[in-house]
Enzyme design. Sequence first.
Site, short mmCIF file in Angstrom:
data_model
loop_
_atom_site.label_atom_id
_atom_site.label_comp_id
_atom_site.label_asym_id
_atom_site.label_seq_id
_atom_site.Cartn_x
_atom_site.Cartn_y
_atom_site.Cartn_z
CG ASP A 1 35.69 38.03 53.25
OD1 ASP A 1 34.45 37.94 53.33
OD2 ASP A 1 36.41 37.10 52.84
CG ASP B 1 33.46 32.32 55.29
OD1 ASP B 1 33.63 31.78 56.38
OD2 ASP B 1 32.34 32.57 54.81
CG ASP C 1 39.47 35.23 50.72
OD1 ASP C 1 38.44 35.85 51.08
OD2 ASP C 1 39.47 34.03 50.40
#
Length: 226
Positions: A9, A11, A167
């Site tokens: 991922d 961000d 996250d």
Amino acid sequence: MKYKAALFDMDGTVLDTLDDLHAAVNVALARFGYPPRTRDEVRRFIGNGVRRLMERAVPAGTDEARIAAALDGYRAYYEQHAENLTRPYPGLLDALHTLRDAGVRLAVVTNKPDGAAQRLSARYFPGLFDETVGIREGVAVKPAPDAVFAVLERMGVAPADAVYIGDSDTDIETARNAGTACIAAAWGYRGEEFLRAHGADTVARACGELVPLILGSSKCANGRAD
């Protein structure tokens, strides 16, 4: 090695983009006289693409036309200011270099708009990722596994030989839907308690923990890099 490919991922995983995202959201809200959002609110809104980000940021009951206009304002500002405060997480560059030197294929699969994802990847990680894929027309956003499947097919790597690192709960679900392993990044925008509550079995608390988890060069007890 344990995995042939590692997909990330963006961000909250490879880049701390929160301050630039927070600024862009509040510039867009101010255009309509809407109250600003706190940094922590924006942190919680991130993860499902910019459309959902702005839907969450505007006041409840805002009509579709205003949401679309706020989204346009957000995009226009972020296009020009995406690199003001954004930085890679500590230890991430060293981890990526180690993984790449070991022969692991690396990619970014993100719900960030593709143009911004490409620019940020080229700016902060030149030559490190084999591919960077953001939101594109006609491709379902995460947690749909479509983009993950496409990247792995181009790499010639089976899902069982790949790991997805992210996250958020969206990232955990993406890995599950794609049939890859998952490493949850506790340094990002959700934290370890949230990630474990949403099904994370393996959690890395710092970027340096990724190397042994991906290469399989050390044991990890209780799904945690120790």
